[in-house]
Design a protein around this motif. Structure first.
Motif, PDB file in Angstrom:
ATOM      1  N   SER B 116      94.275  48.962  34.752  1.00 31.44           N
ATOM      2  CA  SER B 116      95.098  48.240  35.937  1.00 31.44           C
ATOM      3  C   SER B 116      94.961  47.177  35.751  1.00 31.44           C
ATOM      4  N   PHE B 117      93.526  46.051  35.578  1.00 33.69           N
ATOM      5  CA  PHE B 117      93.976  45.276  35.663  1.00 33.69           C
ATOM      6  C   PHE B 117      94.933  44.801  34.441  1.00 33.69           C
ATOM      7  N   VAL B 118      94.834  44.940  33.025  1.00 33.59           N
ATOM      8  CA  VAL B 118      96.072  44.183  32.160  1.00 33.59           C
ATOM      9  C   VAL B 118      97.052  44.466  32.764  1.00 33.59           C
ATOM     10  N   ILE B 119      97.600  45.856  33.319  1.00 36.26           N
ATOM     11  CA  ILE B 119      98.720  46.253  34.000  1.00 36.26           C
ATOM     12  C   ILE B 119      99.236  44.859  35.318  1.00 36.26           C
ATOM     13  N   ILE B 120      98.401  44.513  35.996  1.00 33.18           N
ATOM     14  CA  ILE B 120      98.498  44.098  37.448  1.00 33.18           C
ATOM     15  C   ILE B 120      98.730  42.354  36.299  1.00 33.18           C
ATOM     16  N   GLN B 121      97.802  42.078  35.416  1.00 33.38           N
ATOM     17  CA  GLN B 121      97.916  40.389  35.022  1.00 33.38           C
ATOM     18  C   GLN B 121      99.295  40.551  33.782  1.00 33.38           C
ATOM     19  N   VAL B 122      99.119  41.766  33.269  1.00 36.22           N
ATOM     20  CA  VAL B 122     100.901  41.462  32.116  1.00 36.22           C
ATOM     21  C   VAL B 122     102.513  41.142  32.151  1.00 36.22           C
ATOM     22  N   ASN B 123     101.787  42.262  34.026  1.00 36.51           N
ATOM     23  CA  ASN B 123     103.603  42.003  34.488  1.00 36.51           C
ATOM     24  C   ASN B 123     103.775  40.794  35.895  1.00 36.51           C
ATOM     25  N   GLY B 129     106.540  34.300  34.145  1.00 29.94           N
ATOM     26  CA  GLY B 129     106.188  33.285  33.019  1.00 29.94           C
ATOM     27  C   GLY B 129     104.857  32.928  32.742  1.00 29.94           C
ATOM     28  N   ILE B 130     105.006  32.610  30.951  1.00 21.22           N
ATOM     29  CA  ILE B 130     103.664  32.193  31.472  1.00 21.22           C
ATOM     30  C   ILE B 130     102.786  31.297  31.689  1.00 21.22           C
ATOM     31  N   LEU B 131     104.052  29.985  32.316  1.00 12.54           N
ATOM     32  CA  LEU B 131     103.806  28.643  32.987  1.00 12.54           C
ATOM     33  C   LEU B 131     103.559  29.045  34.347  1.00 12.54           C
ATOM     34  N   GLY B 132     104.345  29.423  34.550  1.00  7.51           N
ATOM     35  CA  GLY B 132     104.135  30.439  36.791  1.00  7.51           C
ATOM     36  C   GLY B 132     102.779  31.017  37.145  1.00  7.51           C
ATOM     37  N   TYR B 133     102.831  31.313  35.584  1.00  8.28           N
ATOM     38  CA  TYR B 133     101.212  32.781  35.894  1.00  8.28           C
ATOM     39  C   TYR B 133     100.661  31.384  36.085  1.00  8.28           C
ATOM     40  N   ILE B 134     100.347  30.728  35.311  1.00 11.97           N
ATOM     41  CA  ILE B 134      99.286  29.796  35.163  1.00 11.97           C
ATOM     42  C   ILE B 134      98.915  28.653  35.947  1.00 11.97           C
ATOM     43  N   LYS B 135     100.436  28.778  36.826  1.00 17.58           N
ATOM     44  CA  LYS B 135      99.728  27.602  37.558  1.00 17.58           C
ATOM     45  C   LYS B 135      99.566  28.175  39.094  1.00 17.58           C
ATOM     46  N   GLY B 136     100.079  29.471  39.155  1.00 14.98           N
ATOM     47  CA  GLY B 136      99.922  31.220  39.990  1.00 14.98           C
ATOM     48  C   GLY B 136      98.619  30.773  40.397  1.00 14.98           C
ATOM     49  N   TYR B 137      97.225  30.149  39.403  1.00 18.91           N
ATOM     50  CA  TYR B 137      95.707  29.832  40.215  1.00 18.91           C
ATOM     51  C   TYR B 137      95.927  28.980  40.686  1.00 18.91           C
ATOM     52  N   THR B 223      96.427  49.637  43.543  1.00 22.20           N
ATOM     53  CA  THR B 223      96.582  49.205  42.028  1.00 22.20           C
ATOM     54  C   THR B 223      97.805  48.507  42.315  1.00 22.20           C
ATOM     55  N   MET B 224      98.592  49.716  43.207  1.00 22.80           N
ATOM     56  CA  MET B 224     100.858  49.140  43.635  1.00 22.80           C
ATOM     57  C   MET B 224     100.493  47.691  44.328  1.00 22.80           C
ATOM     58  N   ILE B 225      99.749  47.822  44.872  1.00 25.99           N
ATOM     59  CA  ILE B 225      99.717  46.766  46.250  1.00 25.99           C
ATOM     60  C   ILE B 225      99.187  45.788  45.326  1.00 25.99           C
ATOM     61  N   PHE B 226      98.234  45.837  44.517  1.00 24.37           N
ATOM     62  CA  PHE B 226      97.504  44.508  43.292  1.00 24.37           C
ATOM     63  C   PHE B 226      98.812  43.566  42.344  1.00 24.37           C
ATOM     64  N   ILE B 227      99.906  45.153  42.204  1.00 28.46           N
ATOM     65  CA  ILE B 227     100.669  44.526  40.908  1.00 28.46           C
ATOM     66  C   ILE B 227     101.290  44.011  41.618  1.00 28.46           C
ATOM     67  N   LYS B 228     102.046  44.179  43.165  1.00 28.40           N
ATOM     68  CA  LYS B 228     103.087  44.104  44.162  1.00 28.40           C
ATOM     69  C   LYS B 228     102.785  42.408  44.193  1.00 28.40           C
ATOM     70  N   THR B 229     101.517  41.908  44.903  1.00 22.06           N
ATOM     71  CA  THR B 229     100.729  41.118  45.439  1.00 22.06           C
ATOM     72  C   THR B 229     100.802  39.848  43.586  1.00 22.06           C
ATOM     73  N   THR B 230     100.173  40.459  43.152  1.00 16.54           N
ATOM     74  CA  THR B 230      99.968  39.346  42.007  1.00 16.54           C
ATOM     75  C   THR B 230     100.782  38.765  41.272  1.00 16.54           C
ATOM     76  N   SER B 231     101.872  39.292  40.879  1.00 12.47           N
ATOM     77  CA  SER B 231     103.275  39.021  41.175  1.00 12.47           C
ATOM     78  C   SER B 231     103.801  38.328  41.189  1.00 12.47           C
ATOM     79  N   GLU B 232     103.788  38.816  42.672  1.00 11.22           N
ATOM     80  CA  GLU B 232     104.596  36.627  43.597  1.00 11.22           C
ATOM     81  C   GLU B 232     103.449  35.879  44.274  1.00 11.22           C
ATOM     82  N   HIS B 233     102.562  36.168  43.706  1.00 10.60           N
ATOM     83  CA  HIS B 233     102.533  35.212  44.063  1.00 10.60           C
ATOM     84  C   HIS B 233     102.499  33.201  44.579  1.00 10.60           C
TER      85      HIS B 233
END
Lengths: 84, 233
Positions: B116-123, B129-137, B223-233
């Motif tokens: 679940s963790f890997v899917i959340i992060q990869v999604n 995008g990788i920059l947007g992902y890092i900025k999300g932190y 898992t569903m909620i984390f996938i959704k909220t993490t990608s829309e960070h």
């Protein structure tokens, strides 16, 4: 004072510790109770939103229950996984 | 707990892989699913009859669950969640057969949570995008960085501990109940343990059927909620 077997002493104390750890259930019970009560109020006010309310309630209960699970885990570790 | 010793060891290219009880239980479950699925999906017709109605209802329910909780654009996740639901349900209900459910082994629960963790992060990376992902932190402020990292790392821990803790608690409760009933019939000098025949049934319904289903549902929903909220960070 009679001498005490240190192993028995440790066992007794870990049993007491497990009992204290199980008190984590208090908070989880109160939390789940409040959440369920509010969910019942919400359903009676808006019966058409029942599905959303139930799924939110289950997620909320899972979060509040997690603390009880951590307490249970500590209790299990103390009793079953013998540290001595 | 009795299941901590390796049952046998596979030697592969000089590496020895110990096989534990929970792995074999999972193989059995996988074999059961692999037998059930072709039987249920053999010669499907346009107008559903018999077992096809059941299969279509299940697929429809999973699709609408994913769409309802994550939105239309995430419906590609439906097969993954369908697999997770069926697999977790079989594992949690495995206790009804008299064997120990594999999810009562922390390695199994942690493995599922890491998936679940890997899917959340990869999604999240694919989504922004990788920059947007890092900025999300560093959102909403840069000093939230350690907090955000902890928040993401805690997800697999809490997911796995919840599943493992609940199933293990159910297993321990049932073991205690059976031991107590056995002791009771021993004290009353009964040759056949009559108490153990009927009294555990409601407990099995609660601890195995109800708790197992709820835990499966919670795992999938979180898992569903984390996938959704993490990608829309």
């Amino acid at each position: 004072m009679t001498t005490m077997d240190p192993k028995a002493f440790i066992l007794g104390l870990s049993a007491i510790g497990a009992g204290i750890a199980a008190l984590a259930g208090f908070g989880a019970g109160i939390g789940t109770g409040i959440a369920t009560g509010k969910a019942v109020e919400a359903v009676s006010r808006q019966p058409e939103a029942k599905n959303d309310i139930v799924s939110t309630l289950i997620i909320g209960s899972a979060f509040s229950e997690a603390t009880a699970i951590y307490g249970l885990l500590v209790a299990i570790l103390l009793i079953i996984v013998k540290l001595v | 707990m009795g299941s901590s010793e390796a049952i046998f060891t596979i030697r592969f290219l000089g590496i020895s892989i110990p096989i534990y009880y929970s792995v074999i239980a999972q193989w059995v479950i996988m074999a059961i699913i692999m037998i059930i699925v072709p039987v249920l999906t053999k010669n499907l017709k346009l107008v559903p009859t018999g077992r096809q109605v059941i299969v279509e209802t299940v697929v429809d329910k999973i699709n609408s669950l994913v769409k309802g909780n994550m939105g239309e654009e995430y419906k590609g996740f439906a097969p993954f969640f369908g697999t997770l639901i069926i697999y977790l349900l079989f594992m949690n209900l495995f206790g009804l057969t008299g064997f120990r459910p594999p999810t009562a082994d922390y390695s199994v629960a942690l493995g599922l949570a890491i998936i679940s963790f890997v899917i959340i992060q990869v999604n999240a990376i694919v989504h922004s995008g990788i920059l947007g992902y890092i900025k999300g932190y560093a959102k909403p402020f840069w000093f939230m960085l350690p907090l955000n990292i902890i928040e993401r790392l805690v997800v697999p821990v809490s997911l796995s501990l919840r599943l493992f803790g609940n199933i293990t608690a159910a297993v321990i409760m049932m073991e205690l109940l059976y031991e107590g009933l056995e002791f009771l019939s021993h004290v009353l000098h009964l040759k056949i343990p009559v108490f153990a025949a009927f009294i555990p049934i409601p407990f099995h319904i609660y601890f195995d059927l109800f708790d197992g289903t709820i835990q499966m549902f919670i795992f999938v929903m979180l898992t569903m909620i984390f996938i959704k909220t993490t990608s829309e960070h």
